[in-house]
Motif scaffolding. Structure first.
Motif, PDB file in Angstrom:
ATOM      1  N   ASP A  97       0.768  -0.860   0.042  1.00  0.00           N
ATOM      2  CA  ASP A  97      -0.010   0.126   0.083  1.00  0.00           C
ATOM      3  C   ASP A  97       0.782   1.257  -0.026  1.00  0.00           C
ATOM      4  OD1 ASP A  97      -2.421  -1.437   0.118  1.00  0.00           O
ATOM      5  OD2 ASP A  97      -2.408  -1.631   2.303  1.00  0.00           O
ATOM      6  N   LEU A  98       0.727   2.274  -0.816  1.00  0.00           N
ATOM      7  CA  LEU A  98       1.134   3.548  -0.776  1.00  0.00           C
ATOM      8  C   LEU A  98       1.499   4.213   0.627  1.00  0.00           C
ATOM      9  CD1 LEU A  98       2.851   5.736  -2.501  1.00  0.00           C
ATOM     10  CD2 LEU A  98       0.324   6.593  -2.933  1.00  0.00           C
ATOM     11  N   ALA A  99       0.371   4.128   1.254  1.00  0.00           N
ATOM     12  CA  ALA A  99       0.314   4.614   2.599  1.00  0.00           C
ATOM     13  C   ALA A  99       1.294   4.101   3.392  1.00  0.00           C
ATOM     14  CB  ALA A  99      -0.997   4.843   3.250  1.00  0.00           C
ATOM     15  N   GLU A 100       1.953   2.797   3.213  1.00  0.00           N
ATOM     16  CA  GLU A 100       3.034   2.269   4.277  1.00  0.00           C
ATOM     17  C   GLU A 100       4.302   2.537   3.990  1.00  0.00           C
ATOM     18  OE1 GLU A 100       0.645  -1.991   4.204  1.00  0.00           O
ATOM     19  OE2 GLU A 100       2.224  -1.787   3.204  1.00  0.00           O
ATOM     20  N   ILE A 101       4.696   3.485   2.955  1.00  0.00           N
ATOM     21  CA  ILE A 101       6.000   4.123   2.500  1.00  0.00           C
ATOM     22  C   ILE A 101       6.155   5.437   3.097  1.00  0.00           C
ATOM     23  CG2 ILE A 101       7.553   4.499   0.812  1.00  0.00           C
ATOM     24  CD1 ILE A 101       6.079   2.522  -0.659  1.00  0.00           C
ATOM     25  N   ASP A 102       7.103   5.530   3.905  1.00  0.00           N
ATOM     26  CA  ASP A 102       7.460   7.145   4.331  1.00  0.00           C
ATOM     27  C   ASP A 102       8.073   7.788   3.102  1.00  0.00           C
ATOM     28  OD1 ASP A 102       8.855   9.263   5.474  1.00  0.00           O
ATOM     29  OD2 ASP A 102       8.044   8.467   7.473  1.00  0.00           O
ATOM     30  N   PRO A 103       7.648   9.211   3.085  1.00  0.00           N
ATOM     31  CA  PRO A 103       8.149   9.817   1.725  1.00  0.00           C
ATOM     32  C   PRO A 103       9.710  10.004   1.894  1.00  0.00           C
ATOM     33  CG  PRO A 103       6.206  11.015   2.583  1.00  0.00           C
ATOM     34  CD  PRO A 103       6.530   9.676   3.414  1.00  0.00           C
ATOM     35  N   VAL A 104      10.323   9.847   3.237  1.00  0.00           N
ATOM     36  CA  VAL A 104      11.789  10.014   3.350  1.00  0.00           C
ATOM     37  C   VAL A 104      12.580   8.999   2.543  1.00  0.00           C
ATOM     38  CG1 VAL A 104      12.227   8.509   4.998  1.00  0.00           C
ATOM     39  CG2 VAL A 104      13.541  10.466   5.150  1.00  0.00           C
ATOM     40  N   TYR A 105      11.926   8.119   1.904  1.00  0.00           N
ATOM     41  CA  TYR A 105      12.433   6.930   1.248  1.00  0.00           C
ATOM     42  C   TYR A 105      12.516   7.446  -0.264  1.00  0.00           C
ATOM     43  CZ  TYR A 105      12.263   3.503   4.677  1.00  0.00           C
ATOM     44  OH  TYR A 105      12.768   2.786   5.998  1.00  0.00           O
ATOM     45  N   TYR A 106      11.746   8.448  -0.699  1.00  0.00           N
ATOM     46  CA  TYR A 106      11.757   8.848  -2.277  1.00  0.00           C
ATOM     47  C   TYR A 106      12.959   9.491  -2.521  1.00  0.00           C
ATOM     48  CZ  TYR A 106       7.027   6.750  -2.114  1.00  0.00           C
ATOM     49  OH  TYR A 106       5.956   5.898  -2.176  1.00  0.00           O
ATOM     50  N   GLN A 107      13.346   9.291  -3.807  1.00  0.00           N
ATOM     51  CA  GLN A 107      14.721  10.047  -4.349  1.00  0.00           C
ATOM     52  C   GLN A 107      14.010  10.987  -5.515  1.00  0.00           C
ATOM     53  OE1 GLN A 107      17.372   6.661  -5.041  1.00  0.00           O
ATOM     54  NE2 GLN A 107      18.874   7.766  -3.700  1.00  0.00           N
ATOM     55  N   LYS A 108      13.975  10.189  -6.915  1.00  0.00           N
ATOM     56  CA  LYS A 108      13.713  10.917  -8.228  1.00  0.00           C
ATOM     57  C   LYS A 108      12.541  10.170  -8.857  1.00  0.00           C
ATOM     58  CE  LYS A 108      15.851  12.512 -12.431  1.00  0.00           C
ATOM     59  NZ  LYS A 108      15.104  13.831 -12.438  1.00  0.00           N
ATOM     60  N   ALA A 109      11.701  10.665  -9.574  1.00  0.00           N
ATOM     61  CA  ALA A 109      10.615  10.154 -10.424  1.00  0.00           C
ATOM     62  C   ALA A 109      11.159   9.974 -11.791  1.00  0.00           C
ATOM     63  CB  ALA A 109       9.369  10.939 -10.167  1.00  0.00           C
ATOM     64  N   TYR A 110      10.576   8.935 -12.280  1.00  0.00           N
ATOM     65  CA  TYR A 110      10.623   8.761 -13.894  1.00  0.00           C
ATOM     66  C   TYR A 110       9.425   8.106 -14.310  1.00  0.00           C
ATOM     67  CZ  TYR A 110      15.474   8.750 -12.978  1.00  0.00           C
ATOM     68  OH  TYR A 110      16.915   8.955 -12.577  1.00  0.00           O
ATOM     69  N   TYR A 111       9.062   8.673 -15.665  1.00  0.00           N
ATOM     70  CA  TYR A 111       7.912   8.225 -16.166  1.00  0.00           C
ATOM     71  C   TYR A 111       8.285   6.807 -17.168  1.00  0.00           C
ATOM     72  CZ  TYR A 111       5.284  12.470 -15.115  1.00  0.00           C
ATOM     73  OH  TYR A 111       4.854  13.310 -14.542  1.00  0.00           O
ATOM     74  N   LEU A 112       7.316   5.876 -17.253  1.00  0.00           N
ATOM     75  CA  LEU A 112       7.694   4.589 -18.050  1.00  0.00           C
ATOM     76  C   LEU A 112       6.748   4.729 -18.977  1.00  0.00           C
ATOM     77  CD1 LEU A 112       7.867   2.108 -15.080  1.00  0.00           C
ATOM     78  CD2 LEU A 112       9.884   3.190 -16.387  1.00  0.00           C
ATOM     79  N   SER A 113       7.198   4.517 -20.343  1.00  0.00           N
ATOM     80  CA  SER A 113       6.116   4.210 -21.587  1.00  0.00           C
ATOM     81  C   SER A 113       6.417   2.911 -22.223  1.00  0.00           C
ATOM     82  CB  SER A 113       6.654   5.284 -22.503  1.00  0.00           C
ATOM     83  OG  SER A 113       7.877   5.085 -22.900  1.00  0.00           O
ATOM     84  N   PRO A 114       5.517   2.470 -22.784  1.00  0.00           N
ATOM     85  CA  PRO A 114       5.654   1.135 -23.475  1.00  0.00           C
ATOM     86  C   PRO A 114       6.558   1.030 -24.620  1.00  0.00           C
ATOM     87  CG  PRO A 114       3.501   2.085 -24.168  1.00  0.00           C
ATOM     88  CD  PRO A 114       4.115   2.996 -23.021  1.00  0.00           C
ATOM     89  N   ASP A 115       7.270  -0.004 -24.737  1.00  0.00           N
ATOM     90  CA  ASP A 115       8.511  -0.356 -25.793  1.00  0.00           C
ATOM     91  C   ASP A 115       8.192  -1.121 -26.691  1.00  0.00           C
ATOM     92  OD1 ASP A 115      10.811   0.629 -27.017  1.00  0.00           O
ATOM     93  OD2 ASP A 115      12.035  -0.700 -25.841  1.00  0.00           O
ATOM     94  N   MET A 116       8.306  -0.974 -28.204  1.00  0.00           N
ATOM     95  CA  MET A 116       8.119  -2.138 -29.018  1.00  0.00           C
ATOM     96  C   MET A 116       6.634  -2.523 -29.132  1.00  0.00           C
ATOM     97  SD  MET A 116      11.720  -4.177 -28.682  1.00  0.00           S
ATOM     98  CE  MET A 116      11.623  -4.834 -27.350  1.00  0.00           C
ATOM     99  N   ALA A 117       6.417  -3.938 -28.797  1.00  0.00           N
ATOM    100  CA  ALA A 117       4.985  -4.245 -28.738  1.00  0.00           C
ATOM    101  C   ALA A 117       4.266  -4.530 -27.620  1.00  0.00           C
ATOM    102  CB  ALA A 117       4.993  -5.451 -29.785  1.00  0.00           C
ATOM    103  N   GLY A 118       4.925  -3.829 -26.606  1.00  0.00           N
ATOM    104  CA  GLY A 118       4.449  -4.019 -25.192  1.00  0.00           C
ATOM    105  C   GLY A 118       3.396  -3.539 -24.734  1.00  0.00           C
ATOM    106  N   ALA A 119       2.582  -2.504 -25.556  1.00  0.00           N
ATOM    107  CA  ALA A 119       1.487  -1.788 -25.319  1.00  0.00           C
ATOM    108  C   ALA A 119       0.447  -2.663 -24.732  1.00  0.00           C
ATOM    109  CB  ALA A 119       0.746  -1.039 -26.365  1.00  0.00           C
ATOM    110  N   GLY A 120       0.281  -3.724 -24.965  1.00  0.00           N
ATOM    111  CA  GLY A 120      -0.912  -4.586 -24.041  1.00  0.00           C
ATOM    112  C   GLY A 120      -0.593  -5.015 -22.919  1.00  0.00           C
ATOM    113  N   ALA A 121       0.793  -5.422 -22.575  1.00  0.00           N
ATOM    114  CA  ALA A 121       0.990  -5.940 -21.285  1.00  0.00           C
ATOM    115  C   ALA A 121       1.333  -4.684 -20.401  1.00  0.00           C
ATOM    116  CB  ALA A 121       2.456  -6.393 -21.424  1.00  0.00           C
ATOM    117  N   TYR A 122       1.737  -3.553 -20.970  1.00  0.00           N
ATOM    118  CA  TYR A 122       1.846  -2.296 -20.407  1.00  0.00           C
ATOM    119  C   TYR A 122       0.470  -1.861 -19.816  1.00  0.00           C
ATOM    120  CZ  TYR A 122       2.955   2.737 -19.525  1.00  0.00           C
ATOM    121  OH  TYR A 122       3.179   3.888 -19.005  1.00  0.00           O
TER     122      TYR A 122
END
Length: 280
Positions: A97-122
Motif C-alpha cells: 500500500d502506498l500509505a505504508e511508505i514514508d516519503p523520506v525513502y523517495y529520491q527521483k521520479a521517472y515516467y515509464l512508456s511502453p516499448d516496442m510491442a509491449g502496449a498490451g502488457a503495459y
C-alpha cells in the motif's frame, strides 16, 4: 521526451518492455565562474598534486579510500563483472500500500512508456495496479547504481520512483536536541489544531511557485534589457595571446642578434699614384 533507460518490468511471468523518461527537471539558475577582469569563463582542469600536471581522461582510474590516503583501485571490467541482473530489468519483488511508505525513502521520479510491442502488457499492469490500489516495490540499476524503486500509476502512465535502501536512511536518534517527550499546553494545542483546520484544503501543486527563481530571472532580464555594466562578453580565445607572445619573442631575438653582430670593417682608401700620368 529523452529516453534515459530501456529495459522491461518483470513480475511473476509477465514481461513488460518499457522506456524510462525523467519525470522532473532541475530549473535552478546556474552560474559560470568568470575572470573578474576580462569576463572569460574559468576552466577547472583535473590535475595531479604529486606530478604537478594536468591529467587526461585515460589516465584516471577509480579508487576507494579505505584509510586516510590509502586507496583500492577498482577497474572498469571488474565493475562490469559484478553489475546486478537488474541492469536491464525492473524486477518487482512485492506489492504494498502506498500509505505504508514514508516519503523520506523517495529520491527521483521517472515516467515509464511502453516499448516496442509491449502496449498490451503495459496497459494490463497499469490497470491492475490502479484497481488494486497497490504499488510495486522493485529493484533497478541506473547508470551502474543499484536502487530500490516504487512502481505506481499516475494518470494513464506508470511512474517509477527511485528509493533509498533502509541502511541509507539515517536514524532519527542521530538528530540532536530532540525533546524526550512532547509536553504541551492543552489550550495552545487546541488553538494550533484549529489553525491547521482553517488552513487545510485539497493539494493543488499549481499554486506553489519558486519565488526566488522568478525574482532571479527578472533581475537577469532587467540587466540584459538595460545593458548594465554587469553584461559582459568573453574575450577572444587565449590562443591569440600565444601568437602575440611568440612574435614578440622572435622580434626580441632578432633585435638581440643585431646588437651582438660586430660592425663591418671600413673599406680601405686607395693610395694616390706618384706618377700623375703615364704615356699612352
Amino acid at each position: 521526451m529523452h529516453t534515459v533507460w530501456k529495459g522491461a518490468i518483470s513480475f511473476g511471468l509477465v514481461h513488460v518492455p518499457v522506456k524510462m523518461h525523467s519525470a522532473t527537471e532541475d530549473r535552478d539558475i546556474s552560474f559560470r565562474s568568470l575572470h573578474k577582469d576580462c569576463g572569460m569563463p574559468i576552466n577547472y582542469a583535473k590535475t595531479c598534486r604529486h606530478c604537478n600536471k594536468e591529467i587526461g581522461p585515460d589516465e584516471i582510474v577509480k579508487g576507494f579510500e579505505y584509510e586516510k590516503d590509502k586507496y583500492v583501485i577498482v577497474k572498469e571490467e571488474e565493475l562490469e563483472a559484478i553489475k546486478p541482473n537488474s541492469a536491464k530489468t525492473i524486477q518487482i519483488l512485492d506489492f504494498v500500500d502506498l500509505a505504508e511508505i514514508d516519503p523520506v525513502y523517495y529520491q527521483k521520479a521517472y515516467y515509464l512508456s511502453p516499448d516496442m510491442a509491449g502496449a498490451g502488457a503495459y496497459s494490463l499492469l497499469l490497470e491492475a495496479i490502479r484497481q488494486t490500489g497497490k504499488i510495486g516495490i522493485a529493484k533497478i540499476s541506473i547508470r551502474s547504481k543499484g536502487s530500490l524503486a516504487a512502481v505506481r500509476v499516475v494518470g494513464n502512465c506508470l511512474c517509477l520512483e527511485t528509493m533509498f535502501f533502509p541502511d541509507e536512511i539515517r536514524a532519527i536518534s542521530q538528530v540532536p536536541s530532540l525533546p524526550a517527550q512532547t509536553a504541551v499546553n492543552e489550550k495552545e494545542l487546541d488553538m494550533a489544531k484549529m489553525l491547521i483546520e482553517q488552513l487545510s484544503e485539497p493539494f493543488d501543486a499549481a499554486k506553489y511557485t519558486d519565488d526566488y527563481r522568478i525574482a532571479l530571472t527578472e533581475l537577469i532580464q532587467q540587466k540584459i534589457a538595460g545593458q548594465s555594466v554587469d553584461v559582459v562578453s568573453a574575450p577572444a580565445a587565449s590562443g591569440r595571446t600565444n601568437v602575440i607572445d611568440l612574435m614578440a619573442a622572435l622580434q626580441a631575438s632578432l633585435d638581440a642578434t643585431k646588437n651582438a653582430t660586430p660592425p663591418a670593417p671600413a673599406p680601405k682608401k686607395k693610395r694616390a699614384s706618384k706618377a700623375k700620368g703615364t704615356a699612352s
